[in-house]
Write an enzyme that holds these catalytic residues in place. Structure first.
Site, PDB file in Angstrom:
ATOM      1  N   ARG A  55       0.588  -1.193   0.047  1.00 55.44           N
ATOM      2  CA  ARG A  55      -0.043  -0.040  -0.044  1.00 55.44           C
ATOM      3  C   ARG A  55       0.793   1.321  -0.015  1.00 55.44           C
ATOM      4  NH1 ARG A  55      -1.841   2.050   4.216  1.00 55.44           N
ATOM      5  NH2 ARG A  55      -2.330   0.216   5.418  1.00 55.44           N
ATOM      6  N   TYR A 108     -16.942  14.882 -15.260  1.00 54.62           N
ATOM      7  CA  TYR A 108     -17.248  13.723 -15.426  1.00 54.62           C
ATOM      8  C   TYR A 108     -18.214  13.239 -13.898  1.00 54.62           C
ATOM      9  CZ  TYR A 108     -16.899   8.625 -14.266  1.00 54.62           C
ATOM     10  OH  TYR A 108     -17.278   7.246 -14.174  1.00 54.62           O
ATOM     11  N   ASP A 180      -7.619  17.184 -15.499  1.00 57.70           N
ATOM     12  CA  ASP A 180      -8.009  15.731 -15.678  1.00 57.70           C
ATOM     13  C   ASP A 180      -7.532  15.636 -17.341  1.00 57.70           C
ATOM     14  OD1 ASP A 180      -8.983  13.269 -16.730  1.00 57.70           O
ATOM     15  OD2 ASP A 180     -10.870  13.600 -15.126  1.00 57.70           O
ATOM     16  N   LYS A 205      -8.492   4.348 -19.316  1.00 57.10           N
ATOM     17  CA  LYS A 205      -8.780   4.522 -20.662  1.00 57.10           C
ATOM     18  C   LYS A 205      -7.466   4.502 -21.482  1.00 57.10           C
ATOM     19  CE  LYS A 205     -12.753   5.444 -18.673  1.00 57.10           C
ATOM     20  NZ  LYS A 205     -12.767   5.995 -17.471  1.00 57.10           N
TER      21      LYS A 205
HETATM   22  N1  PLP Z   1     -12.079  11.184 -15.277  1.00 60.32           N
HETATM   23  C1  PLP Z   1     -12.737  11.132 -16.675  1.00 60.32           C
HETATM   24  C2  PLP Z   1     -12.550  12.225 -17.638  1.00 60.32           C
HETATM   25  C3  PLP Z   1     -13.346  10.023 -16.751  1.00 60.32           C
HETATM   26  O1  PLP Z   1     -14.297   9.853 -17.917  1.00 60.32           O
HETATM   27  C4  PLP Z   1     -13.555   8.915 -15.617  1.00 60.32           C
HETATM   28  C5  PLP Z   1     -14.299   7.726 -16.255  1.00 60.32           C
HETATM   29  O2  PLP Z   1     -14.952   7.499 -16.892  1.00 60.32           O
HETATM   30  C6  PLP Z   1     -12.885   9.238 -14.510  1.00 60.32           C
HETATM   31  C7  PLP Z   1     -12.218  10.283 -14.495  1.00 60.32           C
HETATM   32  C8  PLP Z   1     -12.947   8.179 -13.647  1.00 60.32           C
HETATM   33  O3  PLP Z   1     -11.950   6.990 -13.746  1.00 60.32           O
HETATM   34  P1  PLP Z   1     -12.311   5.749 -13.367  1.00 60.32           P
HETATM   35  O4  PLP Z   1     -13.444   4.973 -13.852  1.00 60.32           O
HETATM   36  O5  PLP Z   1     -10.918   5.064 -13.420  1.00 60.32           O
HETATM   37  O6  PLP Z   1     -12.301   5.970 -11.832  1.00 60.32           O
END
Ligand code: PLP
Length: 388
Positions: A55, A108, A180, A205
């Protein structure tokens, strides 16, 4: 400095130090034996190097973190068990109760959900803002603004935000800017080079690219990341498993190759969608106003959005008519994925706010995969024709 195609394969790892294993070994262990009780004490006090407990750190995960720090141009990266794990650790570490958080006008769904929870539980003042003009940004900043949080392109409306302009203003007020960068990856956009402070990713992704891992990454200065590592990451514990780190290292090797194909395909599909009579509007970076796009993006990416002519039921009818294009949330996989943000990824956002963000019931988000683009277009076209 080496080029990104080389860095994404080599950086952060020296095979000679690990029995010559060209593929990074998977250290599938939860804990590490100390050389002695005194060594254990020194490891905990920071006087001795070495691993303690997965961890806190793991050699396979370390390689991924070193590679990601180089790719994003930061000093240190931290890996997490999900994108939301990374975003929560960063936002909780950077803020105190009752402070103000300034965000892009579009987030998101779960990031929005996290911020709303922080509002309700900790009295945060969360403000979604139109960042298009310098005047609007300055006007939105308050004395207690603790962080500026941006998605660009905004998920799912694909609106772009000028990162250089925002980071320049934020520096005057000493406010950290968090970006992000999930949609773009460092291959298409490097926010730290544009003056931003922390980059976060859903590594689920494009960074992984194969749809088989849930992971997150945060990158920033050594000082900020050290603090996050020892507080919110360690104490909340949303860490990445060694095997998942290995899958990500494997995915990263082909990031530039994959991104180029995603971009080629998405651009062609966007052009085709624009000509279809049942499509109202198409949103893809650089398509309408290329000003911000040219300033900060290398190419447009693999995600696009479009409004169909019709309502929620027509949107569902269209999705149901697809054959191999998958109706699924997520993006950045080899498979083309399509979803309906208003009822799926962004359903947690109240309708009024969703509409304000530009997420109508007619909006579709498409993550164009690595298949032959003509096959993808054929599937979309036949399904769109059913709306006539
Ligand atoms: N940021 C964006 C732009 C996303 O599209 C997503 C998920 O779709 C996230 C963060 C969250 O990521 P995770 O699903 O890996 O927790």
């Amino acid at each position: 400095m080496k080029k990104i195609e080389t860095m994404s394969i080599h950086d952060g790892y020296d095979a000679k130090q690990l029995l010559g294993s060209v593929s990074v070994p998977i250290f599938q262990t939860s804990t590490f034996e100390f050389q002695s009780a005194e060594h254990g004490e020194k490891s905990f006090s920071g006087e001795a190097d070495g691993h303690i407990y997965t961890r806190i750190g793991n050699p396979t995960v370390d390689v991924l973190e070193k590679r990601m720090a180089v790719l994003e141009g930061g000093e240190r990266a931290l890996a997490f068990g999900s994108g939301m794990g990374a975003i929560s650790a960063v936002l909780i570490a950077l803020t105190k109760a009752n402070e103000h958080i300034l965000c892009s006008n579009g987030l998101y769904g779960c990031t929005f959900g996290l911020l709303k929870m922080m509002e309700e539980k900790y009295g945060m003042d969360v403000q979604l803002t139109d960042f298009t003009s310098e005047e609007k940004i300055r006007h939105a900043i308050k004395e207690n603004t603790a962080v500026i949080y941006i998605e660009t392109p905004v998920n799912p409306t694909m609106q772009l935000i000028d990162l250089k302009k925002i980071s320049k203003i934020a520096k005057e007020y000493d406010i950290p800017v968090v970006v992000d960068n999930t949609f773009s990856t460092p291959y298409l956009q490097r926010p730290i080079e544009l003056g931003c402070d922390i980059v976060v990713h859903s590594a689920t992704k494009y960074l992984n690219g194969h749809g088989d891992v849930i992971a997150g990454i945060a990158i920033g200065t050594e000082e900020r990341m050290d603090e996050i590592a020892s507080t919110t990451r360690n104490n909340i514990g949303a860490v990445l498993a060694p095997f998942d780190a290995w899958l990500l290292l494997r995915g990263l090797k082909t990031l530039p190759l994959r991104m180029d194909r995603h971009c080629d395909n998405a651009k062609k599909i966007a052009a085709k969608l624009e000509t279809h009579p049942n499509v109202e509007a198409v949103y893809y970076p650089g398509l309408d106003d290329p000003t911000v796009y040219k300033k900060q993006m290398h190419r447009g990416g693999g995600v696009l959005a479009f409004d169909i002519k019709g309502d929620k039921y027509n949107a569902q009818q269209f999705l149901n008519a697809l054959t191999f294009v998958k109706v699924a949330v997520s993006l950045g996989d080899a498979e083309t994925l399509i979803e309906h943000p208003a009822t799926m990824t962004h359903a947690v956002i109240p309708e009024e706010e969703r509409t304000h963000m530009g997420i109508k019931d007619s909006l579709i988000r498409l993550s164009v995969g690595l298949e032959h683009w003509e096959d993808v277009w054929k599937d979309l076209e036949v399904a769109l024709d059913t709306l006539s």
